[in-house]
Design a protein around this motif. Structure first.
Motif, PDB file in Angstrom:
ATOM      1  N   LYS A   1       0.847  -1.179   0.000  1.00  0.00           N
ATOM      2  CA  LYS A   1       0.000   0.000   0.000  1.00  0.00           C
ATOM      3  C   LYS A   1       0.887   1.235   0.000  1.00  0.00           C
ATOM      4  O   LYS A   1       1.974   1.244   0.559  1.00  0.00           O
ATOM      5  CB  LYS A   1      -0.894   0.002   1.237  1.00  0.00           C
ATOM      6  CG  LYS A   1      -1.949  -1.070   1.222  1.00  0.00           C
ATOM      7  CD  LYS A   1      -2.843  -0.947   2.438  1.00  0.00           C
ATOM      8  CE  LYS A   1      -3.931  -1.993   2.403  1.00  0.00           C
ATOM      9  NZ  LYS A   1      -4.861  -1.844   3.520  1.00  0.00           N
ATOM     10  N   LEU A   2       0.394   2.266  -0.611  1.00  0.00           N
ATOM     11  CA  LEU A   2       1.070   3.549  -0.596  1.00  0.00           C
ATOM     12  C   LEU A   2       0.850   4.160   0.786  1.00  0.00           C
ATOM     13  O   LEU A   2      -0.290   4.294   1.226  1.00  0.00           O
ATOM     14  CB  LEU A   2       0.473   4.433  -1.694  1.00  0.00           C
ATOM     15  CG  LEU A   2       1.182   5.712  -2.049  1.00  0.00           C
ATOM     16  CD1 LEU A   2       2.563   5.407  -2.629  1.00  0.00           C
ATOM     17  CD2 LEU A   2       0.369   6.503  -3.055  1.00  0.00           C
ATOM     18  N   HIS A   3       1.936   4.482   1.480  1.00  0.00           N
ATOM     19  CA  HIS A   3       1.833   5.070   2.815  1.00  0.00           C
ATOM     20  C   HIS A   3       1.781   6.581   2.693  1.00  0.00           C
ATOM     21  O   HIS A   3       2.765   7.214   2.318  1.00  0.00           O
ATOM     22  CB  HIS A   3       3.010   4.635   3.683  1.00  0.00           C
ATOM     23  CG  HIS A   3       2.970   5.197   5.070  1.00  0.00           C
ATOM     24  ND1 HIS A   3       4.053   5.172   5.897  1.00  0.00           N
ATOM     25  CD2 HIS A   3       1.979   5.799   5.790  1.00  0.00           C
ATOM     26  CE1 HIS A   3       3.741   5.742   7.054  1.00  0.00           C
ATOM     27  NE2 HIS A   3       2.481   6.126   6.999  1.00  0.00           N
ATOM     28  N   LEU A   4       0.603   7.145   2.978  1.00  0.00           N
ATOM     29  CA  LEU A   4       0.405   8.584   2.963  1.00  0.00           C
ATOM     30  C   LEU A   4       0.439   9.098   4.385  1.00  0.00           C
ATOM     31  O   LEU A   4      -0.060   8.450   5.306  1.00  0.00           O
ATOM     32  CB  LEU A   4      -0.956   8.931   2.335  1.00  0.00           C
ATOM     33  CG  LEU A   4      -1.237   8.395   0.942  1.00  0.00           C
ATOM     34  CD1 LEU A   4      -2.634   8.802   0.491  1.00  0.00           C
ATOM     35  CD2 LEU A   4      -0.195   8.848  -0.048  1.00  0.00           C
TER      36      LEU A   4
ATOM     37  N   GLY B   1      -8.222   0.047   0.166  1.00  0.00           N
ATOM     38  CA  GLY B   1      -7.125  -0.878  -0.033  1.00  0.00           C
ATOM     39  C   GLY B   1      -5.902  -0.347  -0.747  1.00  0.00           C
ATOM     40  O   GLY B   1      -4.913  -1.046  -0.849  1.00  0.00           O
ATOM     41  N   VAL B   2      -5.947   0.853  -1.253  1.00  0.00           N
ATOM     42  CA  VAL B   2      -4.839   1.371  -2.035  1.00  0.00           C
ATOM     43  C   VAL B   2      -3.799   2.049  -1.142  1.00  0.00           C
ATOM     44  O   VAL B   2      -2.620   2.042  -1.453  1.00  0.00           O
ATOM     45  CB  VAL B   2      -5.363   2.370  -3.096  1.00  0.00           C
ATOM     46  CG1 VAL B   2      -4.237   2.995  -3.874  1.00  0.00           C
ATOM     47  CG2 VAL B   2      -6.336   1.684  -4.026  1.00  0.00           C
ATOM     48  N   CYS B   3      -4.265   2.633  -0.033  1.00  0.00           N
ATOM     49  CA  CYS B   3      -3.385   3.456   0.792  1.00  0.00           C
ATOM     50  C   CYS B   3      -3.482   3.113   2.265  1.00  0.00           C
ATOM     51  O   CYS B   3      -4.506   2.660   2.752  1.00  0.00           O
ATOM     52  CB  CYS B   3      -3.740   4.935   0.630  1.00  0.00           C
ATOM     53  SG  CYS B   3      -3.689   5.528  -1.048  1.00  0.00           S
ATOM     54  N   GLU B   4      -2.396   3.398   2.937  1.00  0.00           N
ATOM     55  CA  GLU B   4      -2.334   3.369   4.393  1.00  0.00           C
ATOM     56  C   GLU B   4      -2.123   4.828   4.798  1.00  0.00           C
ATOM     57  O   GLU B   4      -1.397   5.565   4.134  1.00  0.00           O
ATOM     58  CB  GLU B   4      -1.164   2.483   4.807  1.00  0.00           C
ATOM     59  CG  GLU B   4      -0.583   2.724   6.140  1.00  0.00           C
ATOM     60  CD  GLU B   4       0.702   1.916   6.352  1.00  0.00           C
ATOM     61  OE1 GLU B   4       1.356   2.223   7.343  1.00  0.00           O
ATOM     62  OE2 GLU B   4       1.035   1.033   5.552  1.00  0.00           O
TER      63      GLU B   4
END
Length: 148
Positions: free
Chosen positions: A5-8, A30-33
């Motif tokens: 996941k992309l960590h933002l 589900g795409v990002c944390e």
């Protein structure tokens, strides 16, 4: 970033803005944390004290207590360890003099906080599309401001 996941990271002192941002991330599913911090001091402590949890992208509000977004970007870009992290300025105002200063400091993009939830999701999706790959696109004045 295959299979991860992309960590933002969102650094913003406005709790309502943080909640809307989190809800938008949840709907992107589900795409990002997401990590949320509420001032610049917390942000810098997190980045320095937890190098294994560095985000892929930082969304940074400018007007925060204790340490402003402008101070944070200057510190991050001056650090050999942190300077590679893309910073997206996420602010209510859109002062073109400030926008130019932020570009000069090294910010990757500028987003004026959208008032509508659908627009928040739209700008986050654009950032995920820009930074969700292993190749980070070079900064450009032409596409510095991201619109919904």
């Amino acid at each position: 970033m295959e299979n991860t996941k992309l960590h933002l990271l969102l650094a913003d002192d406005d709790i309502d803005d943080c909640d809307f941002f989190k809800d938008a991330i949840d709907e992107i599913s589900g795409v990002c944390e997401l990590t949320i911090l509420n001032n610049g001091v917390e942000l810098m402590k997190f980045l320095v004290n937890d190098p294994d949890s560095q985000p892929n992208v930082i969304f940074l509000d400018l007007n925060m207590p204790k340490k402003s977004g402008m101070e944070c970007i200057a510190e991050i870009k001056a650090s050999n360890v942190l300077s590679h992290i893309p910073i997206i300025i996420y602010s209510t105002s859109l002062d073109h003099t400030v926008v130019n200063d932020l570009y000069e400091l090294g910010a990757h993009h500028y987003i004026q906080k959208p008032a509508e939830f659908g627009s928040i999701k739209s700008v986050i999706k654009k950032v995920v599309a820009l930074f969700g790959t292993t190749t980070i696109q070079p900064r450009s004045r032409d596409n510095f401001i991201i619109q919904p």
